[in-house]
Design an enzyme around this catalytic site. Structure first.
Site, PDB file in Angstrom:
ATOM      1  N   LYS A  29       8.477  -5.599 -26.212  1.00  0.00           N
ATOM      2  CA  LYS A  29       8.521  -6.451 -27.542  1.00  0.00           C
ATOM      3  C   LYS A  29       8.224  -5.406 -28.344  1.00  0.00           C
ATOM      4  O   LYS A  29       9.389  -5.805 -29.651  1.00  0.00           O
ATOM      5  CB  LYS A  29       7.548  -7.292 -26.940  1.00  0.00           C
ATOM      6  CG  LYS A  29       7.839  -8.098 -25.515  1.00  0.00           C
ATOM      7  CD  LYS A  29       6.889  -9.387 -25.196  1.00  0.00           C
ATOM      8  CE  LYS A  29       6.942 -10.137 -23.776  1.00  0.00           C
ATOM      9  NZ  LYS A  29       5.627 -10.492 -23.972  1.00  0.00           N
ATOM     10  N   GLN A  33       0.204 -11.982 -24.018  1.00  0.00           N
ATOM     11  CA  GLN A  33       0.804 -11.575 -23.174  1.00  0.00           C
ATOM     12  C   GLN A  33       0.664 -12.865 -21.100  1.00  0.00           C
ATOM     13  O   GLN A  33      -1.289 -12.460 -20.708  1.00  0.00           O
ATOM     14  CB  GLN A  33       0.859 -10.658 -23.025  1.00  0.00           C
ATOM     15  CG  GLN A  33       1.688  -9.593 -21.993  1.00  0.00           C
ATOM     16  CD  GLN A  33       2.846  -9.674 -21.557  1.00  0.00           C
ATOM     17  OE1 GLN A  33       3.469  -9.864 -23.567  1.00  0.00           O
ATOM     18  NE2 GLN A  33       4.028  -9.673 -20.784  1.00  0.00           N
ATOM     19  N   ASP A  55       6.743 -18.781 -26.726  1.00  0.00           N
ATOM     20  CA  ASP A  55       7.064 -18.442 -25.613  1.00  0.00           C
ATOM     21  C   ASP A  55       7.656 -19.760 -24.763  1.00  0.00           C
ATOM     22  O   ASP A  55       7.977 -20.208 -23.099  1.00  0.00           O
ATOM     23  CB  ASP A  55       5.907 -17.792 -24.553  1.00  0.00           C
ATOM     24  CG  ASP A  55       6.188 -16.279 -24.496  1.00  0.00           C
ATOM     25  OD1 ASP A  55       7.148 -16.008 -24.223  1.00  0.00           O
ATOM     26  OD2 ASP A  55       4.985 -15.658 -23.805  1.00  0.00           O
TER      27      ASP A  55
END
Lengths: 363, 363
Positions: free
Chosen positions: A123, A167, A190
């Site tokens: 990322k 994460q 997300d």
């Protein structure tokens, strides 16, 4: 402690040359490319009345395919992702020139799990490639939920950060749901906030963000000219991160979707009904050739490391689908690596760009 | 204007005699009945790990069945609902005696659509039967969104009201999503708040309320001894009110679920794969015998009025399933009326009781 940031500084310097190449490309011939890259149409436009027959057609880019000696065409997620990243980089340049700002993405990383480190590394590299600001909060495995929420709150307030992600998976002692809901809805790139998932499930609503892997899968289907409306889709695996949102998104695109999980009886029979099969169980080579309907389109979300003494690092990555069998039966299939994976990262960048545009009122 | 309240006053007085009968029953022989009535186990307890085989069994009441001359047993939703209402009435008595309070349900009714009036009437009668307080805000068809939200806000603040529902569908000029989200999450007894739907979709979460029809369907399956785990379930129709939550709830109970809608190709073939079929399309007699797998369990959610000169009111209600064909092929089937319908109302009462217990910290 050597932090991820330090490791990455070295990696980023190594990548400078290739990035310069990308910049050059952006500043010259590809400058008109953005308008050619189409992304999934907004969901609400897809909410057709249920009492009429299907007449819906997507606008889409040219199908992505490479020829092989087998039957299936290979859906090349890597080149699709590169194309999308190029378009994003152009948008970032435009934004920087116009208002002197760039999109900012922040990641909260708890612990140092090898998988998580690898994903975060990807990322960061991707952010660097397209010109995003990147920030990371690295917290030790034994930190408290409060510390994670504090880090989140700081990023929530930070006007230079437009997208935040935690994460996953978090260490087991955390309540992931509680933490994800602290995240500002407008920065939930997300798409895992309960309100975003709720709005993805409910017809007629539009979530602010669609989870990246699900969005990447649909994007690959649209770009590969695969008809979705009315077709049978089977999603194998029902994780909150991949299986559930992919089911919901396929459903919003008017597929007839079934979801298969570890309790399903005769999963191979159900899989064989699929015109579109999404394998997201996290089990290497679970889906054999006998699980596929001839001509099916197969998206392999699995990324499973297996030992391989012949590989540089002693292991290689394989998917949930037995690739060499699938290419003989499917009409199209994504490889692992180089299929859905790169698209997930590209969709994260896209969500962050959208978040920044929204926050900065940049058209 | 003759309001619904006035009409109901008359109806309620007519029902007094039958209610007295219920009260007498509650105060005598059935007093120990509540503990025998089992309701759906909480969802989180059902979130088994996906990597082990199914060993889950439900505790449940005795199967509900009546013999017929055909093959299928008839799942008698009316008597199941009566049983649940009896148990609720006992709980209400206990609450009243113990803390001097009863659960309160409020309905917002916009316009005077005949279907909505009938549904609201049923809910009022049911509240009266079990001893709930009931309140209604009747607003004209041409009222503004703001007026609806004001009425909602008033009920949100009213400590004697523990459950609120907005009678759907709202007139077309309303944004139902926006209105439903004004509703206090703790009083959302219909379970349609985005956060409740999100938490129903996401594994490991538990919504405060499960939408009533979906909950009623599962309750009927559990009470009828129908195994759900690993079985194939097909939901026909994907409305936000019935199809979607029923899909999500069956999935949380570990069925392998497919959702069929107007764009689905070959719906009858997909339906025929179902061990459990839920018909919620709103199309009279859509599901013919040829759509059913022999031995399937069929839940008919449709309530469609059709003309019938021989009936008292000139019409009668039929479901989405061709009942006379279904009884010859299915192993169990719900009738219309008297199947899922009464259970929906019972589940609304149950959700309201739970809301009141939570708000009043009543065990």
């Amino acid at each position: 402690m050597i932090t991820l940031k330090m490791t990455l500084r070295r990696m980023l310097s190594e990548r400078r040359r290739s990035n310069n190449k990308l910049s050059r490309a952006l500043s010259s011939s590809q400058i008109h490319h953005a308008s050619r890259t189409t992304w999934s149409p907004p969901l609400v436009s897809l909410d057709l009345l249920d009492d009429c027959s299907s007449t819906f057609t997507h606008s889409h880019a040219a199908p992505i395919q490479k020829c092989t000696n087998d039957n299936a065409r290979i859906i090349d997620g890597r080149s699709a992702a590169e194309e999308i990243k190029s378009s994003i980089a152009i948008e970032v340049s435009r934004m920087k020139e116009s208002i002197g700002k760039v999109p900012g993405l922040a990641v909260i990383l708890v612990g140092r799990g090898q998988d998580s480190l690898a994903y975060v590394r990807n990322k960061i590299m991707a952010c660097h490639e397209v010109g995003f600001k990147f920030s990371i909060a690295e917290l030790p495995e034994n930190c408290t939920e409060e510390e994670v929420c504090d880090a989140l709150s700081n990023y929530n307030k930070d006007a230079s950060i437009h997208g935040i992600l935690v994460q996953l998976p978090l260490p087991q002692h955390f309540d992931a749901g509680k933490i994800l809901n602290v995240l500002s809805l407008e920065k939930d790139v997300d798409g895992f906030h309960t309100l975003n998932i709720g709005n993805l499930a409910i017809q007629g609503r539009e979530p602010l963000f669609i989870p990246c892997t699900a969005k990447g899968c649909i994007e690959l289907l649209l770009r590969s000219d695969v008809e979705i409306v009315g077709k049978r889709a089977v999603v194998i695996g029902r994780s909150n991160i991949v299986g559930l949102p992919t089911f919901l998104l396929l459903q919003r695109h008017h597929a007839t979707v079934s979801i298969v999980h570890a309790y399903s009886e005769n999963p191979e029979i159900i899989a064989r009904e699929a015109d579109i099969l999404v394998a997201a169980a996290g089990v290497p080579n679970l889906v054999r050739g006998s699980w596929l309907k001839p001509g099916a389109v197969v998206l392999d979300v699995g990324i499973n490391p297996i030992e391989d003494p012949e590989s540089e690092h002693g292991y290689r990555l394989i998917g949930d689908v037995c690739f060499k069998e699938a290419v003989r039966i499917a009409s199209a299939v994504t490889p692992v690596p180089g299929g859905v994976g790169p698209m997930t990262v590209a969709m994260l960048l896209l969500n962050t760009l959208e978040a920044a545009k929204r926050a900065l009122h940049f058209p």
